[in-house]
Design an enzyme around this catalytic site. Structure first.
Site, mmCIF file in Angstrom:
data_model
loop_
_atom_site.group_PDB
_atom_site.id
_atom_site.type_symbol
_atom_site.label_atom_id
_atom_site.label_comp_id
_atom_site.label_asym_id
_atom_site.label_seq_id
_atom_site.Cartn_x
_atom_site.Cartn_y
_atom_site.Cartn_z
ATOM 1 N N ARG A 1 -48.810 -37.022 -55.384
ATOM 2 C CA ARG A 1 -49.314 -36.159 -54.413
ATOM 3 C C ARG A 1 -48.461 -34.775 -55.247
ATOM 4 N NH1 ARG A 1 -49.138 -37.730 -48.313
ATOM 5 N NH2 ARG A 1 -49.810 -40.005 -48.537
ATOM 6 N N VAL B 1 -51.162 -33.345 -28.566
ATOM 7 C CA VAL B 1 -52.226 -34.576 -28.722
ATOM 8 C C VAL B 1 -51.461 -35.968 -28.441
ATOM 9 C CG1 VAL B 1 -51.973 -34.361 -31.012
ATOM 10 C CG2 VAL B 1 -53.885 -35.492 -30.196
ATOM 11 N N HIS C 1 -41.714 -47.147 -43.139
ATOM 12 C CA HIS C 1 -43.392 -47.458 -42.674
ATOM 13 C C HIS C 1 -44.021 -46.492 -43.502
ATOM 14 C CE1 HIS C 1 -46.823 -46.177 -40.493
ATOM 15 N NE2 HIS C 1 -47.167 -47.626 -40.334
ATOM 16 N N ASN C 2 -43.537 -45.232 -43.069
ATOM 17 C CA ASN C 2 -44.323 -44.058 -43.725
ATOM 18 C C ASN C 2 -44.181 -44.285 -45.113
ATOM 19 O OD1 ASN C 2 -44.652 -43.566 -41.110
ATOM 20 N ND2 ASN C 2 -44.645 -41.315 -41.507
ATOM 21 N N LYS D 1 -39.321 -46.346 -39.045
ATOM 22 C CA LYS D 1 -40.397 -45.757 -39.172
ATOM 23 C C LYS D 1 -40.544 -44.977 -40.451
ATOM 24 C CE LYS D 1 -44.108 -43.245 -37.984
ATOM 25 N NZ LYS D 1 -44.099 -42.130 -37.773
ATOM 26 N N SER E 1 -46.193 -44.875 -34.494
ATOM 27 C CA SER E 1 -46.929 -44.769 -35.694
ATOM 28 C C SER E 1 -48.371 -45.161 -35.123
ATOM 29 C CB SER E 1 -46.785 -45.762 -36.840
ATOM 30 O OG SER E 1 -47.805 -45.593 -37.552
ATOM 31 N N GLU F 1 -46.711 -46.563 -46.409
ATOM 32 C CA GLU F 1 -48.090 -46.108 -46.380
ATOM 33 C C GLU F 1 -48.323 -45.179 -47.489
ATOM 34 O OE1 GLU F 1 -48.400 -43.991 -42.292
ATOM 35 O OE2 GLU F 1 -49.454 -42.463 -43.533
HETATM 36 P P1 NBP Z 1 -46.582 -30.795 -31.940
HETATM 37 O O1 NBP Z 1 -45.648 -31.575 -33.068
HETATM 38 O O2 NBP Z 1 -47.639 -30.153 -32.363
HETATM 39 O O3 NBP Z 1 -45.558 -30.114 -30.837
HETATM 40 C C1 NBP Z 1 -46.158 -29.391 -29.884
HETATM 41 C C2 NBP Z 1 -45.483 -29.826 -28.592
HETATM 42 O O4 NBP Z 1 -44.171 -29.326 -28.540
HETATM 43 C C3 NBP Z 1 -46.080 -28.887 -27.385
HETATM 44 O O5 NBP Z 1 -45.820 -29.686 -26.152
HETATM 45 C C4 NBP Z 1 -45.098 -27.646 -27.259
HETATM 46 O O6 NBP Z 1 -45.065 -26.998 -25.949
HETATM 47 C C5 NBP Z 1 -43.688 -28.649 -27.663
HETATM 48 N N1 NBP Z 1 -42.554 -27.719 -27.973
HETATM 49 C C6 NBP Z 1 -42.293 -27.006 -29.100
HETATM 50 BR BR1 NBP Z 1 -43.598 -26.430 -30.425
HETATM 51 N N2 NBP Z 1 -41.137 -26.131 -28.911
HETATM 52 C C7 NBP Z 1 -40.652 -26.597 -27.753
HETATM 53 C C8 NBP Z 1 -39.319 -26.056 -27.029
HETATM 54 N N3 NBP Z 1 -38.606 -25.682 -27.623
HETATM 55 N N4 NBP Z 1 -39.261 -26.780 -26.044
HETATM 56 C C9 NBP Z 1 -40.043 -27.655 -25.248
HETATM 57 N N5 NBP Z 1 -41.356 -27.963 -25.719
HETATM 58 C C10 NBP Z 1 -41.680 -27.364 -27.163
HETATM 59 O O7 NBP Z 1 -47.216 -32.044 -31.309
HETATM 60 P P2 NBP Z 1 -47.892 -33.623 -31.316
HETATM 61 O O8 NBP Z 1 -48.667 -33.352 -32.599
HETATM 62 O O9 NBP Z 1 -48.195 -33.984 -30.117
HETATM 63 O O10 NBP Z 1 -46.470 -34.428 -31.889
HETATM 64 C C11 NBP Z 1 -45.516 -34.800 -31.012
HETATM 65 C C12 NBP Z 1 -44.391 -35.431 -32.027
HETATM 66 O O11 NBP Z 1 -44.901 -36.699 -32.174
HETATM 67 C C13 NBP Z 1 -43.961 -34.705 -33.022
HETATM 68 O O12 NBP Z 1 -42.513 -34.850 -33.405
HETATM 69 C C14 NBP Z 1 -44.642 -35.351 -34.430
HETATM 70 O O13 NBP Z 1 -44.166 -35.130 -35.393
HETATM 71 C C15 NBP Z 1 -44.615 -36.785 -33.845
HETATM 72 N N6 NBP Z 1 -45.997 -37.351 -34.183
HETATM 73 C C16 NBP Z 1 -47.100 -36.962 -34.238
HETATM 74 C C17 NBP Z 1 -48.210 -37.742 -34.940
HETATM 75 C C18 NBP Z 1 -49.601 -37.112 -34.952
HETATM 76 O O14 NBP Z 1 -50.055 -38.091 -35.659
HETATM 77 N N7 NBP Z 1 -49.779 -35.929 -34.717
HETATM 78 C C19 NBP Z 1 -47.956 -39.173 -34.968
HETATM 79 C C20 NBP Z 1 -46.543 -39.566 -34.822
HETATM 80 C C21 NBP Z 1 -45.655 -38.972 -34.555
HETATM 81 P P3 NBP Z 1 -45.821 -25.821 -25.626
HETATM 82 O O15 NBP Z 1 -47.258 -26.465 -25.272
HETATM 83 O O16 NBP Z 1 -45.327 -25.232 -24.711
HETATM 84 O O17 NBP Z 1 -46.207 -25.133 -27.114
#
Ligand code: NBP
Length: 479
Positions: free
Chosen positions: A291, A16, A189-190, A186, A132, A193
């Site tokens: 929490r 996402v 920031h959290n 960051k 963020s 938050e």
């Molecule tokens: P996720 O944290 O759910 O990670 C999924 C992604 O990681 C997929 O593209 C997956 O590939 C890939 N991946 C994994 Br799992 N292991 C891998 C590996 N060994 N090699 C290559 N790719 C790998 O995704 P997200 O929620 O989009 O978040 C991405 C980052 O952004 C995270 O670090 C998260 O903490 C951070 N973040 C998230 C938010 C939020 O609101 N969600 C906000 C701010 C920051 P696949 O498709 O092949 O499984």
């Protein structure tokens, strides 16, 4: 058509966050975006859903690297931890000196420092960037906190500025400092938050339990607050949540949500680091603990059973809602002051030149704590970059002084009514401790000298002393 070297930025990891950031990047003039995901089906789904983005898709990591223009710039948006390391290794094996690897995930800043050091000998720039704003922010404009080298920011700055949120005409991104500074900022920031959310929760609880207001009426209160000094994204969404009625049961949505809060750990990191740095971030700590306490159903049930009779809510007058607003504002000033204290201490320890006024500015848009309030913080640091605490800035000193009577009244009312308000209470104690002429730390130091010969200093002359407690109680000069 060859896609060799045509993309000025590539995104790896198309869940996402990555796919939304890639779409955001592609929508800005001047960007051509290469995309790659470990599982190619995800890349194909993104291409099919968004042909307008003109992505340069790569099934293999080699094709991805080949599609990037020099200096190659890749933004990693994969799961923090082992996934990030795996992708860094893949890129580092193919990149050349001057190329840039950006980790936009939620890494621990210590890992970012270690990763940068690991790559230093290769000449590849490694940049940890805090991002963020969640998925919506990624798509429409997040607040971005990049660390890494100043040289890498020359390439990265314009790319990140093109997608960042804009507040008062300025993109919410700045080079916050070297190596792990971005992820450190960051993290803070959290932490802030967490504190802000806890304080809002306490305000809601008081309005409901003591004020006797129903969720819909409280939603109106929050909506009203959102047009004044408390205006912020978190206040705005609180009003929306409290307005919402559960479609399945037709009762206020807030009443069907289990009262056990989770977390992903950045609040804990903030408190752990602040403890190590000796910075009292009690507002953030109380929020993390609140929490944790909420998620102890067995303890809660046991004490509910054994607690003596509970106090009845205090009777309150027409000024109650306004008083809660003032207590919330003053507590929030303290929580933010503590967060900025942690920024100062981190910058000092790790050698980062963090401009706190700039940080306040880039948090005005895109991120979860975005608020009108941050303008005031930016102004305070612009007037006096050497503030020892935000609480000494004239605007905040006046605001807290104005709120003081209401704040004390609300903390007392909460205690007398049996409503937990650890955020309000600890913020007030923090303020009172700073404002006290004399603290019981003198007694603590004397106790330490008594049982452990830890020595003490005196108020009336220089030097370090020890009293011979188990002897004749005369005083020895230690140095
Ligand atoms: P996720 O944290 O759910 O990670 C999924 C992604 O990681 C997929 O593209 C997956 O590939 C890939 N991946 C994994 Br799992 N292991 C891998 C590996 N060994 N090699 C290559 N790719 C790998 O995704 P997200 O929620 O989009 O978040 C991405 C980052 O952004 C995270 O670090 C998260 O903490 C951070 N973040 C998230 C938010 C939020 O609101 N969600 C906000 C701010 C920051 P696949 O498709 O092949 O499984």
């Amino acid at each position: 058509m060859s896609t060799r070297g045509i993309a000025n930025i590539g995104v790896i990891g198309l869940a996402v966050m990555g796919s939304n950031l890639a779409r955001n990047l592609a929508s800005r003039p001047g960007n051509t975006v290469a995309v790659h995901n470990r599982t190619h089906a995800r890349t194909q789904e993104l291409l099919a859903a968004h042909p307008e983005s003109g992505f340069v898709a790569a099934e293999s990591i080699d094709a991805f690297v080949a599609s990037l223009a020099r200096p190659r710039t890749a933004l990693i948006m994969v799961q923090a931890g082992a996934g990030t390391d795996a992708v860094i290794d893949q890129l580092a094996a193919r990149f050349e000196p001057g190329d840039i690897i950006v980790d936009g995930g939620n890494a621990n800043f210590q890992d970012t420092i270690a990763r940068e050091q690991r790559l230093a000998h290769t000449g590849i720039h490694f940049v940890g960037a805090g991002i963020s704003g969640g998925e919506e922010g990624a798509l429409r404009g997040p607040s971005i906190m990049p660390g890494g080298s100043a040289e890498s920011y020359e390439t990265l700055g314009p790319i990140l500025s093109s997608v960042a949120a804009v507040a008062e005409g300025e993109p919410c991104v700045t080079h916050v400092g070297t190596d792990g500074a971005g992820h450190f900022v960051k993290m803070i920031h959290n932490g802030i938050e967490y504190a802000d959310m806890q304080l809002i929760g306490e305000a809601y609880d008081l309005l409901r339990t003591v004020g006797g207001l129903e969720p819909r009426a409280i939603a109106e209160v929050f909506a009203g607050w959102n047009t004044g000094p408390l205006e912020s994204y978190l206040i705005e969404i609180t009003a929306e949540v409290l307005h919402h009625v559960d479609p399945a049961t037709d009762v206020p949505f807030i009443d069907v949500v289990l009262d056990q809060a989770g977390s992903k750990g950045t609040g804990v990191w903030t408190v752990q680091n602040a403890l190590a740095l000796g910075v009292p971030v009690s507002g953030i700590a109380e929020a993390v603990f609140a929490r944790a306490l909420s998620a102890q159903p067995a303890q809660r049930a046991a004490v509910r059973r054994t607690a003596a009779s509970r106090p009845a809510p205090q009777t309150v007058g027409p000024a109650f809602v306004e008083d809660v607003a003032k207590a919330l504002y003053a507590s929030k000033v303290v929580a933010y002051a503590q967060g900025f204290d942690a920024l100062t201490a981190g910058a000092e320890k790790y050698g980062w030149d963090i401009d706190k006024g700039r940080i306040a500015k880039i948090w005005r848009g895109g991120c979860i704590i975005r608020a009108r309030f941050l303008d005031r913080i930016a102004e305070a640091y612009a007037e006096n970059p050497g503030l020892s605490t935000l609480l000494e800035a004239p605007y905040f000193a006046d605001a807290v002084a104005d709120a003081q009577d209401a704040w004390r009244g609300i903390v007392a009312t909460a205690a007398l009514s049996g409503v937990p308000a650890p955020g309000f209470g600890s913020a007030l104690s923090h303020y009172d401790a700073l404002a006290s002429h004399r603290l019981p730390a003198a007694l603590v130091q004397a106790q330490r000298d008594f049982f452990g010969a830890h020595t003490y200093r005196r108020t009336d002359r220089e030097g370090t002393f020890h009293t011979l407690w188990s002897g004749d109680r005369s005083e020895a000069v230690v140095e």
